[in-house]
Design a protein around this motif. Structure first.
Motif: not given
Length: 218
Positions: A8-9, A17
């Protein structure tokens, strides 16, 4: 090499993500009008793999992918008229590489590094592959190498970024498809139409990291 997992970011609570593919891409044309873009991915969410994208003189676009999983992801990101799941492999040969995928056999020989390739090596890889940097330099990239983009919209609501770290000319290449010689080595012209940008018209082998930002969950 082990596959690079999708994460995920940072700071994104929606589940969006970014997945990354690190490897090499070779693009070249042939006198028959068929253009070939082959990828050798050493790190990816699917582990190491190779794939090939073809566009013939009539504009028919074909993906050759080594598994259903890879075929589904790539065909959801780019546009094709036909998708084939077949064994795809790269082999080192003296002075270059050989690509084999079902009825396709291609050989390419690597040439010198052009001035742009030397310039790319000055940029630290951490910066050269960062999506923020690639978004910022996209307008300049379009001017320096017509047809080339470093950031753009991909299929399925995805955003894609191409971070090239090394670039070398292809001195010569040749290919056969289903037993037919595709003709003399040529520029990659007209541009291929798999995604938002094309490979450079002058045939090159590039090292790069492709980052694909997936849409948020839900």
């Amino acid at each position: 090499m082990s596959g690079e997992t999708a994460v995920p970011r940072a700071g994104d609570s929606t589940g969006a993500r970014t997945v990354r593919f690190a490897g090499r891409i070779a693009g070249f044309g042939t006198a028959s009008g068929t253009r070939i873009v082959a990828g050798l991915w050493q790190r990816s969410p699917f582990g190491p793999f190779a794939d090939v994208m073809l566009e013939d003189a009539g504009g028919h676009r074909t993906l050759l992918a080594p598994s259903d999983e890879v075929a589904e992801f790539v065909s959801s990101t780019y546009s094709f008229d036909e998708v084939r799941v077949v064994p795809v492999a790269w082999h080192r040969i003296t002075g270059g590489l050989r690509v084999e995928a079902s009825g396709l056999e291609a050989r390419l020989f690597v040439g010198a590094m052009p001035p742009l390739g030397r310039l790319l090596r000055v940029v630290p890889p951490r910066i050269a592959t960062a999506p923020l940097w690639l978004e910022a330099i996209d307008p300049l990239a379009r001017v320096i190498v017509p047809g080339v983009r470093t950031a753009g919209t991909a299929g399925g609501g995805r955003r894609e970024f191409y971070g090239v770290t090394t670039l070398r000319r292809i001195a010569w290449a040749g290919a056969r498809l289903d037993g037919v010689d595709l003709g003399a080595f040529a520029a990659l012209d007209p541009p291929v139409r798999f995604g938002f940008g094309s490979a450079p018209p002058e045939p090159h082998l590039v090292d790069l990291v492709t980052s694909i930002r997936m849409p948020a969950a839900g």
